[in-house]
Scaffold this active site. Structure first.
Site: not given
Length: 459
Positions: A203, A206, A346, A420
């Site tokens: 992504h 990020e 991420h 994350e």
């Protein structure tokens, strides 16, 4: 009166003219000078937050259905951008003049309490904090893709016995390489060793993900974290690490040059709401990009996605219709039978995500995943006290087509996880570069704990 006419003209253009061939538009206008100026004005898309005052409004979604409903609001003219985290927080960037209407919508239609995050400071928060294209690589700033690749080359040249630089087969839509490194003792003869895969940057916005993966690379080769050498050395003897720090370089570069919060790839994806005019253009607007972490062939296109090509979570017209995801897939398939770990980084939310992402039904090896999760978050916490939470990736809301789920199924490996990274919402996707080193340090701790707890048949 002139302001009303201009706004009417803009709306008319957006609904009926955008997408017509320029020559036809000028014929319809009779080649009048004011029409030419009108066309130039309306086809210049403003992608920054420089020209108006903005506010950030945050709500906490109740469940996955509400996340989907809130994401659908991205088509409204009153909303300029939406950011969603795995914690279920949804942030709306809106102009000050439209903020009250959006607040009423969120309160009256969804029954949500609104947290007010900023007034007129969006531009400052989203300022490009990266270096220039030719900057020297460091962990005090976020860097352009060229600087990242240059550092990979430098590391490979510095440690030729343990590092090999290569590019995945093919190019991205905009013609970029996806570069990666192999790291192992006697690397040129390491292709028979069990393999551990790490990637980041799928992504675009990020930024902390590629920076953290680069930190892991430097730790493995001994450029820093030298106190971990006794733990790392045996791993380099046993395994071959293959690490790709940024697998969406087109989108990543776009966040540095044009739109900081861009999430997707950059390949044209169709017309908004699929509204095409008779000339082959779009009635409303052209759409760009696909969510590359909805583009994998794992329950593809079913949950947590949108059929609108302009959506943040548009999964594409078919699995792997993006050159970058297809390139990563093809690389991973070469390793089938050797690969023992798939890890993708991420941000944000401070979560360690366990299989699977499209269903809350635990897989057969869930007990193993749970044990791994406990070990990983404990290791991350030890250095700086940073609290991560292990949870099934579907968590608050399921999402089909993610890379870790594809790896779990297609590569038949139990250990396929998503990190994350920092933080839990204070800075979100614009984590200050001052936190890169701490993110990297605690992440190498978590990774080493993860490797120590791989499934018995994977060791």
């Amino acid at each position: 009166s002139s302001g009303i006419n201009a706004e009417f003209g803009k709306q008319w253009y957006q609904r009926r003219v955008r997408g017509l061939p320029v020559e036809l538009f000028l014929i319809l206008c009779g080649m009048k000078v004011h029409c030419v100026l009108f066309l130039i004005l309306l086809t210049s898309e403003v992608l920054s937050y420089d020209n108006e005052n903005y506010e950030i409004l945050r709500v906490n979604a109740k469940d996955g259905k509400q996340v989907d409903a809130l994401l659908a609001l991205e088509t409204l003219d009153s909303i300029d951008d939406i950011m969603v985290s795995k914690l279920g927080t949804v942030d709306f960037i809106v102009t000050e003049e439209k903020a009250e209407g959006v607040k009423l919508l969120l309160k009256n239609k969804f029954g949500l309490n609104i947290q007010y995050l900023g007034n007129g400071n969006v531009k400052k928060a989203l300022e490009n904090v990266s270096g220039d294209e030719n900057a020297t690589f460091s962990y005090t700033a976020y860097h352009r893709i060229g600087t990242i690749y240059s550092h990979l080359e430098a590391v490979a040249n510095q440690y030729p016995d343990i590092v090999e630089l290569f590019s995945l087969t093919g190019k991205t839509y905009e013609g970029r390489d996806i570069k990666a490194v192999k790291i192992s003792r006697d690397v040129s003869n390491s292709d028979s060793k069990p393999l551990l895969w790490i990637d980041g940057g799928i992504h675009a916005r990020e930024w902390i993900a590629p920076a953290t993966v680069m930190y892991i690379i430097d730790a493995l080769v001994g450029n820093h974290e030298t106190n971990l050498a006794p733990k790392i050395a045996p791993l380099l003897e046993k395994y071959q690490f293959v690490i790709a720090p940024c697998i969406n370089p087109d989108g990543y570069e776009y966040t540095h040059t044009s739109k900081r919060l861009w999430r997707k790839t950059r390949k044209p994806s169709g017309c908004e709401e699929r509204e095409e005019n008779i000339y082959g253009g779009c009635f409303t607007q052209n759409c760009w990009g696909v969510d590359p972490n909805r583009n994998w062939d794992a329950d593809w296109g079913k949950s947590g996605v949108s059929s609108n090509p302009c959506s943040l979570v548009y999964p594409g017209s078919a699995p792997f219709d993006q050159l970058n995801t297809a390139a990563v897939r093809d690389q991973l398939l070469q390793y089938k039978g050797r690969i023992k770990l798939y890890v993708t980084y991420h941000s944000y939310s401070q979560l360690f995500l366990l299989p699977l992402g499209y269903t809350m039904e635990p897989p057969p090896d869930h007990d193993h995943h749970t044990a791994v999760g406990k070990a990983v978050v404990a290791a991350i916490k030890e250095r700086y006290g940073t609290e991560y939470t292990p949870m099934i990736s579907a968590g608050l809301y399921p999402a089909s087509g993610d890379s870790a789920d594809w790896a779990y199924h297609a590569l038949s490996i139990s250990d396929a996880y998503t990190f994350e990274l920092r933080d839990t919402g204070k800075h979100g996707f614009v984590l200050p570069p001052e936190q890169i080193v701490e993110s990297g340090g605690e992440s190498i701790d978590g990774l080493l704990a993860l490797i120590d707890n791989l499934a018995a048949d994977n060791k």
